[in-house]
Design an enzyme around this catalytic site. Structure first.
Site: not given
Length: 423
Positions: A315, A65
């Protein structure tokens, strides 16, 4: 949106390869070029020719992110930086915005839902952001963040439906192509920012690269959207993977995905637990449930990858250790390598040694041993205990239970292995 595909921009109007490459230049001095690990274990379990794991769980803040957050915030005007930013997040975007704010000297306020793990909240505060907890799920937290942005004149940094955020996430794809050259890439989908960026980067270089998104069954909104060619919003979400527990795509991610993502599959929470367990055990990699979604699709057979070079983007790795332990225990149970049992002991507490010695003699691991609350059906002359045992498989664990039940001081009252043995 009034009809199928109405008012949806073209993918090139949202984000292009040039945008991703420009993002890479901004991010080069800021983010890690995360490693790509190969796994013979996952290749053998899935029938793939080779499997590469893109370890974004080792990125700064513990997830991808920071890429999108920094790329977007680095392009704010001086006035926008002075007024500060606000974001809504279940945790990982929060940390990305918080760190980007610290690096760029921009005040950040993050609104998180009540389900956000404490580890993510504390990490966000540790990067210097103000944290506001609001709402039982992401959607009310999102609405509250928009209200704050509107009232205080702050810039809202969207977690996925923003062209600059998507471009930043796309730098994962640029690195992946240089490290592995995949035939198929599996990427988790929450709101679709990561898969949109990765697909943009990879499809521009090779349109034949297959992009497959992965969602939990309890938050599977993307495939209905793509199949119906209209945005589909779930009334509720229910999944252990809080990092991808979104209820919908939005206009920009939908526009990119409908042109550049080949398929979307859904996996169960049990499959997520199994993948998390196998990643920890076989690849020595700690991921959160959302980060394990691509591997869950791989090992559960949700996508056919026979003889292909497959890349899985892991992720994120931001998880409470207690939650990770509980998830891996569930994974072991699903793999028939863990059993919970209720025993009745004669001669408490000296008979506890009979349990521990029997388990050790049979080569199993005793994970839990504790007194259980008596019930009306228990023999009042016996002490009930609860045990958790780890072994190599259902046959091994059945042998351990049989040995315990044969001991003069121990009786096996019930256990969780029945389904595996019946199968």
């Amino acid at each position: 949106m009034n009809g199928p595909g109405a008012s949806v921009p073209a993918a090139t109007d949202v984000v292009t390869l040039a945008d991703v490459e420009a993002a890479r230049e901004r991010l080069d001095p800021v983010v890690h070029r995360t490693p790509l690990d190969t796994s013979t274990t996952f290749a053998e379990r899935s029938g793939a020719a080779a499997v590469g794991l893109k370890l974004e769980n080792t990125q700064r803040t513990g997830s991808f992110k920071i890429r999108g957050a920094y790329n977007a915030m680095a392009q704010l005007s001086a006035g926008e930086r002075d007024r500060g930013v606000v974001a809504a997040s279940a945790g990982n975007h929060a940390q990305g915005v918080a760190l980007a704010g610290r690096l760029l000297d921009v005040d950040a306020t993050i609104v998180v839902p009540e389900v956000t793990p404490a580890a993510k909240i504390e990490a966000t505060r540790g990067y210097g952001a103000a944290v506001v907890v609001e709402g039982a799920s992401y959607e009310p937290a999102y609405e509250h963040a928009l209200d704050i942005a509107d009232e205080a004149g702050k810039t809202f940094v969207h977690p996925f439906d923003d062209a600059d955020v998507i471009a930043g996430q796309g730098t994962v794809g640029l690195e992946l192509r240089e490290q592995f050259d995949p035939d198929t890439v599996l990427v988790a989908i929450g709101g679709g920012g990561l898969v949109s960026g990765v697909a943009t980067a990879l499809k521009a270089h090779d349109p034949e690269t297959r992009l497959v998104g992965v969602q939990p069954e309890g938050a599977a909104h993307a495939k209905p959207s793509l199949d119906q060619d209209r945005l589909h919003r779930l009334d509720e979400v229910d999944t252990v993977a809080e990092g991808i527990a979104d209820a919908r795509l939005l206009e920009r991610t939908f526009a990119v995905m409908r042109e550049r993502v080949d398929d979307v599959v859904a996996v169960s929470d049990t499959a997520l637990a199994v993948a998390t367990t196998l990643l920890a055990e076989r690849s020595k990699t700690v991921v959160e449930a959302a980060g394990a979604a691509p591997v869950a699709a791989l090992v559960s057979g949700a996508v056919d990858v026979a003889d292909e070079r497959v890349a899985c983007v892991l992720s994120g790795g931001n998880t409470n250790l207690t939650e990770h332990a509980a998830l891996t225990r569930t994974g072991l149970m699903a793999l028939d390598r863990y059993v919970e049992a209720r025993l009745a002991l004669r001669g408490w507490p000296t008979s506890v040694a009979d349990v521990t010695e029997t388990v050790a003699e049979r080569g199993a691991e005793l994970d839990v041993l504790e007194r259980a609350r008596p019930t009306a059906s228990d023999d009042p002359n016996r002490t009930p205990i609860r045990v958790g045992l780890e072994g190599s498989g259902s046959t091994h664990l059945a042998d351990v239970l049989s040995a315990l039940d044969s001991h003069p001081t121990v009786s096996v009252v019930e256990h969780s292995l029945d389904a595996a043995l019946d199968g």
